[in-house]
Design an enzyme around this catalytic site. Structure first.
Site, PDB file in Angstrom:
ATOM      1  CG  HIS A 117      -3.819  -6.185   0.172  1.00  0.00           C
ATOM      2  ND1 HIS A 117      -2.746  -6.904   0.631  1.00  0.00           N
ATOM      3  CD2 HIS A 117      -4.704  -7.093  -0.271  1.00  0.00           C
ATOM      4  CE1 HIS A 117      -2.991  -8.200   0.461  1.00  0.00           C
ATOM      5  NE2 HIS A 117      -4.166  -8.349  -0.078  1.00  0.00           N
ATOM      6  CD  GLU A 163      13.494 -14.782   6.444  1.00  0.00           C
ATOM      7  OE1 GLU A 163      14.103 -13.916   7.100  1.00  0.00           O
ATOM      8  OE2 GLU A 163      12.284 -15.062   6.609  1.00  0.00           O
ATOM      9  N   GLY A 177       9.410 -10.979  -2.745  1.00  0.00           N
ATOM     10  CA  GLY A 177       9.318 -10.283  -1.464  1.00  0.00           C
ATOM     11  C   GLY A 177       8.011 -10.465  -0.734  1.00  0.00           C
ATOM     12  CB  THR A 178       4.920 -11.928  -0.929  1.00  0.00           C
ATOM     13  OG1 THR A 178       3.802 -12.137  -0.067  1.00  0.00           O
ATOM     14  CG2 THR A 178       4.966 -12.984  -2.025  1.00  0.00           C
ATOM     15  CB  CYS A 207     -16.798   9.030   4.340  1.00  0.00           C
ATOM     16  SG  CYS A 207     -17.903   9.400   5.720  1.00  0.00           S
ATOM     17  CB  CYS A 235     -15.729  12.749   6.484  1.00  0.00           C
ATOM     18  SG  CYS A 235     -16.501  12.853   4.846  1.00  0.00           S
ATOM     19  CB  VAL A 290      -0.925   0.003   1.233  1.00  0.00           C
ATOM     20  CG1 VAL A 290      -1.872  -1.196   1.213  1.00  0.00           C
ATOM     21  CG2 VAL A 290      -0.133   0.065   2.540  1.00  0.00           C
ATOM     22  CG  ASP A 291       5.144   0.715  -0.531  1.00  0.00           C
ATOM     23  OD1 ASP A 291       5.910  -0.178  -0.097  1.00  0.00           O
ATOM     24  OD2 ASP A 291       4.855   0.835  -1.752  1.00  0.00           O
TER      25      ASP A 291
HETATM   26  C1  BV8 Z   1     -10.572 -11.728   2.549  1.00  0.00           C
HETATM   27  C2  BV8 Z   1      -3.461  -3.785   3.819  1.00  0.00           C
HETATM   28  C3  BV8 Z   1     -12.689 -12.472   2.066  1.00  0.00           C
HETATM   29  C4  BV8 Z   1      -3.566  -3.139   5.147  1.00  0.00           C
HETATM   30  C5  BV8 Z   1      -3.261  -6.208   4.106  1.00  0.00           C
HETATM   31  C6  BV8 Z   1      -7.436 -18.599   3.132  1.00  0.00           C
HETATM   32  C7  BV8 Z   1      -6.600 -19.248   3.995  1.00  0.00           C
HETATM   33  C8  BV8 Z   1      -6.254 -18.623   5.233  1.00  0.00           C
HETATM   34  C9  BV8 Z   1      -6.729 -17.350   5.580  1.00  0.00           C
HETATM   35  C10 BV8 Z   1      -7.560 -16.721   4.714  1.00  0.00           C
HETATM   36  C11 BV8 Z   1      -7.918 -17.341   3.513  1.00  0.00           C
HETATM   37  N1  BV8 Z   1      -8.727 -16.476   2.869  1.00  0.00           N
HETATM   38  C12 BV8 Z   1      -8.902 -15.348   3.626  1.00  0.00           C
HETATM   39  C13 BV8 Z   1      -8.205 -15.489   4.753  1.00  0.00           C
HETATM   40  C14 BV8 Z   1      -8.127 -14.486   5.804  1.00  0.00           C
HETATM   41  C15 BV8 Z   1      -7.062 -13.407   5.539  1.00  0.00           C
HETATM   42  C16 BV8 Z   1      -5.688 -14.010   5.488  1.00  0.00           C
HETATM   43  O1  BV8 Z   1      -5.128 -14.272   4.442  1.00  0.00           O
HETATM   44  N2  BV8 Z   1      -5.142 -14.201   6.697  1.00  0.00           N
HETATM   45  C17 BV8 Z   1      -3.744 -14.705   6.798  1.00  0.00           C
HETATM   46  C18 BV8 Z   1      -3.008 -13.862   7.837  1.00  0.00           C
HETATM   47  C19 BV8 Z   1      -3.737 -16.147   7.178  1.00  0.00           C
HETATM   48  N3  BV8 Z   1      -7.323 -12.697   4.286  1.00  0.00           N
HETATM   49  C20 BV8 Z   1      -8.159 -11.637   4.355  1.00  0.00           C
HETATM   50  O2  BV8 Z   1      -8.732 -11.264   5.358  1.00  0.00           O
HETATM   51  C21 BV8 Z   1      -8.386 -10.907   3.044  1.00  0.00           C
HETATM   52  N4  BV8 Z   1      -9.787 -10.691   2.832  1.00  0.00           N
HETATM   53  O3  BV8 Z   1     -10.168 -12.863   2.461  1.00  0.00           O
HETATM   54  O4  BV8 Z   1     -11.853 -11.379   2.385  1.00  0.00           O
HETATM   55  C22 BV8 Z   1     -13.903 -12.316   2.754  1.00  0.00           C
HETATM   56  C23 BV8 Z   1     -14.815 -13.248   2.457  1.00  0.00           C
HETATM   57  C24 BV8 Z   1     -16.022 -13.144   3.072  1.00  0.00           C
HETATM   58  C25 BV8 Z   1     -16.259 -12.096   3.977  1.00  0.00           C
HETATM   59  C26 BV8 Z   1     -15.323 -11.163   4.224  1.00  0.00           C
HETATM   60  C27 BV8 Z   1     -14.099 -11.244   3.619  1.00  0.00           C
HETATM   61  C28 BV8 Z   1      -7.767  -9.487   3.105  1.00  0.00           C
HETATM   62  C29 BV8 Z   1      -6.287  -9.594   3.217  1.00  0.00           C
HETATM   63  C30 BV8 Z   1      -5.676  -8.181   3.077  1.00  0.00           C
HETATM   64  C31 BV8 Z   1      -5.292  -7.601   4.419  1.00  0.00           C
HETATM   65  N5  BV8 Z   1      -4.576  -6.321   4.222  1.00  0.00           N
HETATM   66  N6  BV8 Z   1      -2.647  -4.998   3.921  1.00  0.00           N
HETATM   67  C32 BV8 Z   1      -2.294  -2.441   5.558  1.00  0.00           C
HETATM   68  O5  BV8 Z   1      -1.275  -2.584   4.851  1.00  0.00           O
HETATM   69  O6  BV8 Z   1      -2.357  -1.753   6.571  1.00  0.00           O
HETATM   70  S1  BV8 Z   1      -2.325  -7.641   4.151  1.00  0.00           S
HETATM   71  C33 BV8 Z   1      -0.699  -7.121   4.456  1.00  0.00           C
HETATM   72  O7  BV8 Z   1      -0.056  -8.243   5.000  1.00  0.00           O
HETATM   73  C34 BV8 Z   1       0.103  -6.760   3.234  1.00  0.00           C
HETATM   74  O8  BV8 Z   1      -0.633  -6.051   2.283  1.00  0.00           O
HETATM   75  C35 BV8 Z   1       0.524  -8.124   2.729  1.00  0.00           C
HETATM   76  O9  BV8 Z   1      -0.482  -8.686   1.955  1.00  0.00           O
HETATM   77  C36 BV8 Z   1       0.622  -8.924   3.983  1.00  0.00           C
HETATM   78  C37 BV8 Z   1       2.032  -9.006   4.411  1.00  0.00           C
HETATM   79  O10 BV8 Z   1       2.610  -9.982   3.612  1.00  0.00           O
HETATM   80  P1  BV8 Z   1       3.964  -9.631   2.825  1.00  0.00           P
HETATM   81  O11 BV8 Z   1       3.748  -8.430   1.978  1.00  0.00           O
HETATM   82  O12 BV8 Z   1       4.397 -10.873   2.210  1.00  0.00           O
HETATM   83  O13 BV8 Z   1       4.964  -9.156   3.984  1.00  0.00           O
HETATM   84  P2  BV8 Z   1       5.616 -10.049   5.137  1.00  0.00           P
HETATM   85  O14 BV8 Z   1       6.196  -9.092   6.107  1.00  0.00           O
HETATM   86  O15 BV8 Z   1       4.676 -11.083   5.615  1.00  0.00           O
HETATM   87  O16 BV8 Z   1       6.803 -10.831   4.374  1.00  0.00           O
HETATM   88  C38 BV8 Z   1       7.844 -10.103   3.789  1.00  0.00           C
HETATM   89  C39 BV8 Z   1       8.625 -11.129   2.974  1.00  0.00           C
HETATM   90  O17 BV8 Z   1       9.660 -10.440   2.280  1.00  0.00           O
HETATM   91  C40 BV8 Z   1       9.296 -12.202   3.851  1.00  0.00           C
HETATM   92  O18 BV8 Z   1       9.099 -13.478   3.251  1.00  0.00           O
HETATM   93  C41 BV8 Z   1      10.788 -11.802   3.820  1.00  0.00           C
HETATM   94  O19 BV8 Z   1      11.629 -12.929   3.864  1.00  0.00           O
HETATM   95  C42 BV8 Z   1      10.872 -11.135   2.455  1.00  0.00           C
HETATM   96  N7  BV8 Z   1      11.953 -10.134   2.335  1.00  0.00           N
HETATM   97  C43 BV8 Z   1      12.507  -9.361   3.304  1.00  0.00           C
HETATM   98  N8  BV8 Z   1      13.460  -8.535   2.732  1.00  0.00           N
HETATM   99  C44 BV8 Z   1      13.453  -8.803   1.390  1.00  0.00           C
HETATM  100  C45 BV8 Z   1      12.491  -9.822   1.136  1.00  0.00           C
HETATM  101  N9  BV8 Z   1      12.243 -10.296  -0.099  1.00  0.00           N
HETATM  102  C46 BV8 Z   1      12.989  -9.763  -1.133  1.00  0.00           C
HETATM  103  N10 BV8 Z   1      13.912  -8.783  -0.962  1.00  0.00           N
HETATM  104  C47 BV8 Z   1      14.192  -8.288   0.276  1.00  0.00           C
HETATM  105  N11 BV8 Z   1      15.120  -7.338   0.424  1.00  0.00           N
END
Ligand code: BV8
Length: 244
Positions: free
Chosen positions: A115, A215, A187-188, A123, A148, A99-100
């Site tokens: 996202h 990783e 990077g995810t 609002c 708002c 979102v950056d």
């Molecule tokens: C929904 C915005 C449906 C906000 C974000 C199925 C299975 C299990 C769970 C679920 C499923 N379906 C839905 C779910 C629930 C949930 C979910 O997935 N939960 C997870 C935690 C298990 N999903 C939801 O709620 C989604 N909505 O499903 O709605 C629905 C249906 C009916 C009724 C209602 C709803 C909504 C998900 C979106 C949430 N919002 N962000 C904000 O930013 O403030 S998610 C947020 O976290 C980010 O946007 C991103 O998506 C996530 C973080 O993940 P990454 O970006 O990968 O970051 P992370 O820190 O985890 O990892 C970084 C990686 O980079 C690491 O691997 C690291 O090693 C690597 N790295 C580090 N340095 C480097 C590098 N890589 C390369 N180069 C480097 N230098």
């Protein structure tokens, strides 16, 4: 790496999914990395409508903190390579969880934002006078939660919170882009859905799948090629090998 380079031809259909790791080298905290914590709150605890309903001031303090931090960050070499590819490859699609706004800032032609954006608001009451979502670049706010301008109620960040539906048009476009020749996940941590699901969709479409991450993730054992390292290092290496 050679198996990837030989496939990165001009007309190849190339789709890239990015996460917080692609912005790590720019100084943006990742979600699950040690630097992701804010005041000992886990991001998932703050990035929900319930948390906002309970304490909108606290959640806005977090988003204001992230805004001021991100505003001082510049795109890194990883963003720049992807921006260049978005211009060079006619069939290139970038899908981001971030979102950056750094992909947009680096000039990436089209960005599918799964996202939302931290630089947009809407609002909280979805008042009739207010447009769906609008740009708001402030890093300093007179009052928190901010008001708002249309109804005097409070506004919320224009991001998709956990438990909230993603924009179906964006999800459809991302699903279509998963039908490609090369799918790169960069990077995810591949744990948040539906974003992480596109990696599997691409594999089922027969795409050559690649992961770039220092990783291992749940996707590592499923991809054709896992490149261990930072995106800001590996993407320029690939770009050098293909001459763009
Ligand atoms: C929904 C915005 C449906 C906000 C974000 C199925 C299975 C299990 C769970 C679920 C499923 N379906 C839905 C779910 C629930 C949930 C979910 O997935 N939960 C997870 C935690 C298990 N999903 C939801 O709620 C989604 N909505 O499903 O709605 C629905 C249906 C009916 C009724 C209602 C709803 C909504 C998900 C979106 C949430 N919002 N962000 C904000 O930013 O403030 S998610 C947020 O976290 C980010 O946007 C991103 O998506 C996530 C973080 O993940 P990454 O970006 O990968 O970051 P992370 O820190 O985890 O990892 C970084 C990686 O980079 C690491 O691997 C690291 O090693 C690597 N790295 C580090 N340095 C480097 C590098 N890589 C390369 N180069 C480097 N230098």
């Amino acid at each position: 790496m050679h198996a990837l380079v030989e496939r990165l031809t001009h007309n190849a259909r190339i789709t890239v999914l990015t996460g917080a790791g692609v912005s790590a080298a720019s100084g943006v905290p990742t979600f699950r990395g040690g630097d992701g914590l804010w005041k000992n709150f886990r991001p998932e605890a703050l990035a929900t409508a319930d948390a906002f309903g309970r304490d909108p001031r606290l959640v806005w303090e977090w988003y204001a903190w992230r805004r001021s931090l991100i505003a001082a960050c510049e795109p890194n070499a990883a963003h720049q390579v992807l921006a260049e590819w978005s211009r060079r490859f006619p069939n290139f699609t970038l899908i981001t969880q971030n979102v950056d706004g750094l992909h947009e800032k680096s000039g990436t032609a089209t960005v599918l934002r799964l996202h939302g954006s931290i630089w947009e608001v809407r609002c909280w009451e979805s008042c009739a006078a207010s447009p769906g979502q609008w740009r708001d670049d402030r890093t300093e706010f007179e009052v928190l939660p901010p008001r708002c301008p249309h109804c005097g109620g409070i506004i919320r960040p224009g991001v998709v919170w956990f438990g909230e539906m993603l924009d179906p048009d964006v999800v459809d476009a991302a699903s279509r882009a998963a039908d490609c020749d090369i799918f790169m996940t960069v990077g995810t941590s591949a744990v948040v859905y539906p974003a992480a699901g596109f990696i599997d969709q691409a594999r089922k479409h027969g795409a050559f799948t690649v992961e770039i991450n220092p990783e291992a993730t749940p996707a590592t054992s499923t991809v054709d090629l896992a490149l261990r390292g930072g995106a800001e290092t590996i993407l320029p290496e690939i770009a050098a090998k293909i001459g763009c």
